[in-house]
Scaffold this motif. Sequence first.
Motif, PDB file in Angstrom:
ATOM      1  N   GLU A   1       0.932  -1.260  -0.041  1.00 56.10           N
ATOM      2  CA  GLU A   1       0.031  -0.013   0.033  1.00 56.10           C
ATOM      3  C   GLU A   1       0.931   1.199  -0.214  1.00 56.10           C
ATOM      4  O   GLU A   1       1.864   1.385   0.432  1.00 56.10           O
ATOM      5  CB  GLU A   1      -0.999   0.019   1.095  1.00 56.10           C
ATOM      6  CG  GLU A   1      -0.109   0.025   2.565  1.00 56.10           C
ATOM      7  CD  GLU A   1      -1.293   0.008   3.626  1.00 56.10           C
ATOM      8  OE1 GLU A   1      -2.404  -0.287   3.528  1.00 56.10           O
ATOM      9  OE2 GLU A   1      -0.476   0.126   4.869  1.00 56.10           O
ATOM     10  N   ASN A   2       0.297   2.337  -0.605  1.00 58.51           N
ATOM     11  CA  ASN A   2       0.824   3.742  -0.500  1.00 58.51           C
ATOM     12  C   ASN A   2       2.222   3.650  -1.273  1.00 58.51           C
ATOM     13  O   ASN A   2       3.170   4.389  -0.779  1.00 58.51           O
ATOM     14  CB  ASN A   2       0.973   4.299   0.617  1.00 58.51           C
ATOM     15  CG  ASN A   2      -0.690   4.434   1.443  1.00 58.51           C
ATOM     16  OD1 ASN A   2      -1.428   4.552   0.515  1.00 58.51           O
ATOM     17  ND2 ASN A   2      -0.623   4.440   2.698  1.00 58.51           N
ATOM     18  N   ASN A   3       2.402   2.802  -2.419  1.00 58.29           N
ATOM     19  CA  ASN A   3       3.910   2.888  -2.901  1.00 58.29           C
ATOM     20  C   ASN A   3       3.912   3.649  -4.265  1.00 58.29           C
ATOM     21  O   ASN A   3       2.547   3.782  -4.652  1.00 58.29           O
ATOM     22  CB  ASN A   3       4.111   1.447  -3.071  1.00 58.29           C
ATOM     23  CG  ASN A   3       4.426   0.555  -1.840  1.00 58.29           C
ATOM     24  OD1 ASN A   3       5.162   0.637  -1.074  1.00 58.29           O
ATOM     25  ND2 ASN A   3       3.389  -0.131  -1.461  1.00 58.29           N
ATOM     26  N   THR A   4       4.836   3.871  -4.784  1.00 57.13           N
ATOM     27  CA  THR A   4       5.047   4.545  -6.008  1.00 57.13           C
ATOM     28  C   THR A   4       5.982   3.548  -6.976  1.00 57.13           C
ATOM     29  O   THR A   4       6.913   3.165  -6.466  1.00 57.13           O
ATOM     30  CB  THR A   4       5.704   5.834  -6.244  1.00 57.13           C
ATOM     31  OG1 THR A   4       4.712   6.841  -5.469  1.00 57.13           O
ATOM     32  CG2 THR A   4       5.912   6.533  -7.435  1.00 57.13           C
ATOM     33  N   PHE A   5       5.280   3.177  -8.229  1.00 61.22           N
ATOM     34  CA  PHE A   5       6.020   2.425  -9.084  1.00 61.22           C
ATOM     35  C   PHE A   5       6.190   3.068 -10.321  1.00 61.22           C
ATOM     36  O   PHE A   5       5.134   3.223 -10.855  1.00 61.22           O
ATOM     37  CB  PHE A   5       5.101   1.032  -9.556  1.00 61.22           C
ATOM     38  CG  PHE A   5       4.911   0.281  -8.067  1.00 61.22           C
ATOM     39  CD1 PHE A   5       5.693  -0.513  -7.621  1.00 61.22           C
ATOM     40  CD2 PHE A   5       3.814   0.418  -7.545  1.00 61.22           C
ATOM     41  CE1 PHE A   5       5.631  -1.190  -6.342  1.00 61.22           C
ATOM     42  CE2 PHE A   5       3.186  -0.106  -6.246  1.00 61.22           C
ATOM     43  CZ  PHE A   5       4.332  -1.067  -5.766  1.00 61.22           C
ATOM     44  N   ALA A   6       7.301   3.692 -10.700  1.00 60.88           N
ATOM     45  CA  ALA A   6       7.325   4.607 -11.906  1.00 60.88           C
ATOM     46  C   ALA A   6       8.776   4.359 -12.802  1.00 60.88           C
ATOM     47  O   ALA A   6       9.631   3.971 -12.015  1.00 60.88           O
ATOM     48  CB  ALA A   6       7.227   5.952 -11.281  1.00 60.88           C
ATOM     49  N   TYR A   7       8.431   4.556 -14.095  1.00 61.33           N
ATOM     50  CA  TYR A   7       9.412   4.468 -15.005  1.00 61.33           C
ATOM     51  C   TYR A   7      10.594   3.068 -14.980  1.00 61.33           C
ATOM     52  O   TYR A   7      11.622   3.006 -15.079  1.00 61.33           O
ATOM     53  CB  TYR A   7      10.771   5.772 -14.707  1.00 61.33           C
ATOM     54  CG  TYR A   7       9.813   7.024 -14.675  1.00 61.33           C
ATOM     55  CD1 TYR A   7       9.746   7.688 -15.859  1.00 61.33           C
ATOM     56  CD2 TYR A   7       9.489   7.693 -13.731  1.00 61.33           C
ATOM     57  CE1 TYR A   7       9.149   8.787 -15.935  1.00 61.33           C
ATOM     58  CE2 TYR A   7       8.859   9.057 -13.926  1.00 61.33           C
ATOM     59  CZ  TYR A   7       8.520   9.680 -15.113  1.00 61.33           C
ATOM     60  OH  TYR A   7       7.972  10.986 -15.105  1.00 61.33           O
ATOM     61  N   ASN A   8       9.815   2.156 -14.443  1.00 61.39           N
ATOM     62  CA  ASN A   8      10.547   0.898 -14.468  1.00 61.39           C
ATOM     63  C   ASN A   8      10.355   0.135 -15.801  1.00 61.39           C
ATOM     64  O   ASN A   8       9.848   0.512 -16.841  1.00 61.39           O
ATOM     65  CB  ASN A   8       9.850  -0.007 -13.387  1.00 61.39           C
ATOM     66  CG  ASN A   8       9.987   0.533 -12.218  1.00 61.39           C
ATOM     67  OD1 ASN A   8      11.060   0.504 -11.538  1.00 61.39           O
ATOM     68  ND2 ASN A   8       8.948   0.859 -11.516  1.00 61.39           N
TER      69      ASN A   8
END
Length: 648
Positions: A359-366
Amino acid sequence: MKPFKTASLLALAVGLGPLLASASGAQAQNAAPRDPMRADAAAQIDVPVQTGTAPVPPSDAPMSVPLKTTNYPVPEGAIFVAPNGKAANDGKTPDAPTTVQRAVETAPVGATIVFRGGIYRGVDNVRIAKKLTLQAYPNEKPWLWGSIPVQGFTRDDNAARVPVWRHDAWPHSFPFTWGREYLDPAYPMAGLLDMVWVGDKYLSQVGALDQMGPGQFFVDAQNKRLYLGDDPTGKTVEATAHRRAFTLQTVDKTALAAAPPHIQARAATFDTNSDPSGTQIRGLGFARYADFAGQMSAPGLVIEDCTFAWNGQLGLSLSMHVDQIRGVPPRGMIVRGNTFMCNGRTGFHASHIFGATVENNTFAYNNVERFRAAWDAAGLKIVYTPNLILRRNLAERNYATGLWLDISVDNAVVTHNLVRHNQGIGIFFEISRGAIIAYNIAHDNGAGIQISNASRARVWNNTLVNNNTAFFVQQWKRLNTDPWTIAGIRPGAQYLTRDNEFVNNLVAIIGKKVTWPLVVISGDGGGSSDKMSRMEGNRYFVGPGADVPAFARWAAEGTPEGPILTLADFQRETGLDVGAIDQSPAIFVDAANGDFRLAGGTLAEEGAALPLELTQVSKAEDALPTPNPELAGARWFPASVGAGIGAN
């Protein structure tokens, strides 16, 4: 509803075509939706791992990734470490810190290790064999880097077709050790996990010295040399020297005997005498490791407020929940408040993390290295994990799928996530059984939500805007033949697409051309009707400037799959979505800036009444803080329960 344009119908008639076109205009990824787990998939790919050029990192991928400022209490008896810590110190005071390795080895069970700020180099596969808490010193930012500074380069005008700079006696190289099915033939060098920075510039790896050019590097493992295509004079050069920071694994020998063969094989090298259950890692940054920051498996593990960035394959890998093998009530892992950005393949990968909360994580530009997007790459990918809670996460601008749940992720709850601008699918639920996928916002993705070879997915009350297709359901010609997952310790899916629901969702295309219908119910040569048990209460908006080829794609039993032009045609031919209403496109507060709350007075009709499970999910979510106000846009309750879409 605005009549659908028919210019794209020919493309629809000849097959599934390119679904995963980036909403931001990037080139479509591969062809039709396909089965990424087919047994013969690897045999179909011939990837020359040692030749070619790695992709230049996308220009929008940030070189600098933030780490949160935290302020955790420091308990009495804590052990302090620092980048300049000395192994001779016991670390009992902040002014006399020890090293990470010594602290982990000597700390008693249950101790807290406090990391002073700065960059730690040389933290290399440190094994955690007992319960510990690893945390940042208050208001300081500790980074663990897998790279080291490199000096002593010599210009060489004869080694390559262009001038290069050579460093001799370079002992590190990280060849590809995974299956070739992970690689995209267009980017064969993704599998080599070496990384080099010259100043703030990330260089691209090549597979041979004669391919060298500006902005590139080559590792000559045989002769132990590192070559740069950029002049390093007056600049700091960093190159990856370590595969991972931490390993944290345990398994119960008795429980292992009852596990399936593939679990026993994976656990063969685990330390069966350790018990790091309940370990917490919080407030730390991990970057520039060749494989991933850590490979971890322990009941009750907590990963919180950390950053995982620019690692060669994965940001973090969690696996093999021992409680699941034992068959006892789980002590679920918690992954909360972390940032996973710019990792080579996948930001966060996990398997067998029974009952976990993410929860409440950021997953970006992977997937900056452009591994094969349809096989494994994603912002988040989780497999073999019953009873997962995945909520209030942001998944954006991944060069692959955003959130991917695959292979027996049964009884998942996926709520209040914001998923946008991913080049692949926004939320992907595959070969699994049972999910609540509700109150999410998915916009400007290849597909908003996709269900493949999965059953009993309840897709309710989502806001799906400007995706290349909003909702995609498919059945591939494959069945689950694994007896352990069918009827063993943890019953799994049969890989059949059945009994799925699509209810009370808001679907909109605003000022954009898309190449696929709003809704696709594909049958893989069979009929579409058995894939869905319920479609009703949805709202569809196609506004000025929008170009949509058809409302739906559907196959009646015994007939070829093809387009259905309008909602009315769809209702008449299928008997589904009878309550859906077409409305004016001016429905959102500020769609251009990502505010998908409804403007007042735009929906007069009620949606379908919420089932008890969704009402309970909503009440539980309301009790949590809202870190991102955009997440409030995906709520739509009938008047008897609450307000409309966009209620705060």
